[in-house]
Design an enzyme around this catalytic site. Sequence first.
Site, PDB file in Angstrom:
ATOM      1  N   TYR A 174       1.653 -14.848   2.263  1.00  0.00           N
ATOM      2  CA  TYR A 174       1.405 -13.297   2.452  1.00  0.00           C
ATOM      3  C   TYR A 174       0.523 -13.041   1.323  1.00  0.00           C
ATOM      4  CZ  TYR A 174       5.441 -13.095  -1.523  1.00  0.00           C
ATOM      5  OH  TYR A 174       5.971 -12.507  -2.727  1.00  0.00           O
ATOM      6  N   CYS A 175       0.088 -12.044   1.260  1.00  0.00           N
ATOM      7  CA  CYS A 175      -0.932 -11.417  -0.378  1.00  0.00           C
ATOM      8  C   CYS A 175      -0.303  -9.513  -0.013  1.00  0.00           C
ATOM      9  CB  CYS A 175      -1.797 -11.915   0.710  1.00  0.00           C
ATOM     10  SG  CYS A 175      -2.690 -10.915   2.066  1.00  0.00           S
ATOM     11  N   ARG A 176      -1.998  -9.141  -0.004  1.00  0.00           N
ATOM     12  CA  ARG A 176      -1.159  -7.783  -0.332  1.00  0.00           C
ATOM     13  C   ARG A 176      -0.586  -6.614   0.846  1.00  0.00           C
ATOM     14  NH1 ARG A 176      -6.752  -8.325  -4.000  1.00  0.00           N
ATOM     15  NH2 ARG A 176      -5.531  -9.537  -5.970  1.00  0.00           N
ATOM     16  N   CYS A 180      -5.150  -8.006   4.212  1.00  0.00           N
ATOM     17  CA  CYS A 180      -5.932  -8.892   3.361  1.00  0.00           C
ATOM     18  C   CYS A 180      -6.469 -10.317   3.297  1.00  0.00           C
ATOM     19  CB  CYS A 180      -4.239  -9.538   2.156  1.00  0.00           C
ATOM     20  SG  CYS A 180      -4.387 -10.070   0.766  1.00  0.00           S
ATOM     21  N   PHE A 204       3.602  -8.456   1.005  1.00  0.00           N
ATOM     22  CA  PHE A 204       4.364  -7.805  -0.148  1.00  0.00           C
ATOM     23  C   PHE A 204       5.104  -6.260  -0.188  1.00  0.00           C
ATOM     24  CE2 PHE A 204       5.770  -6.348  -4.283  1.00  0.00           C
ATOM     25  CZ  PHE A 204       7.000  -7.150  -4.341  1.00  0.00           C
TER      26      PHE A 204
END
Length: 223
Positions: A174-176, A180, A204
């Site tokens: 996962y990222c932003r 993303c 997140f």
Amino acid sequence: MNPKKKLYEQFARVAKSLASPNRLELLETLAQGEKSVDALAQATGMSVANTSHHLQILRDSGLAESRKEGLQVIYRLSDDQIPTLMGGIGRIAEKHLAEVARIVREHFDARDALTPVGRDELMARVKEGETMVIDVRPATEYQAGHIPGAINIPVDELPRHLEALPHGQEIVAYCRGPFCMLAFEAVAQLREAGYQARRLEDGFPEWKAENRPVDSGTPEAQT
């Protein structure tokens, strides 16, 4: 002017502050954790002066807050629900604007044929020991807040960690946020190396906006 119209006038101030791609990008960046004006300028590719101008608009509309730290001005989101607001805008745009749907289809959906992992599914799989979660954002963003148990492996460092990752578990990156590209890049690298990998359906900020558990601090020992 009657009270209802006065309220709508103020609501319009907030909506107007969102009517800028630069300010939307700043909000997405701030959703990862508070940052200085200089750091925000570097993250978004804008000049410091332009960044400061947009941040003042966000602050004046109630979407961002600031504090002084020495000579630095540090900004943060005023409310954890702001990513939910931005997500709603994105979903409506994708549903009703053909150009948005085309961009998502050609640049996002085309890169990932597998269904992303939902937040509830991720929690269940982690609890059962079936999934390893990696946060592929930069270390500073991970330290500001991350999904409990997630290991921080920034996407540009992933190649040197591939051999040590477990083959017996699915890996979820996962990222932003939902658009993303870091998670897409990580999943592509993992699959090319023979791992079973998917990405979280968003990122997140959306996890935090639902008041799910969040950890912060220095990165856990990387694999």
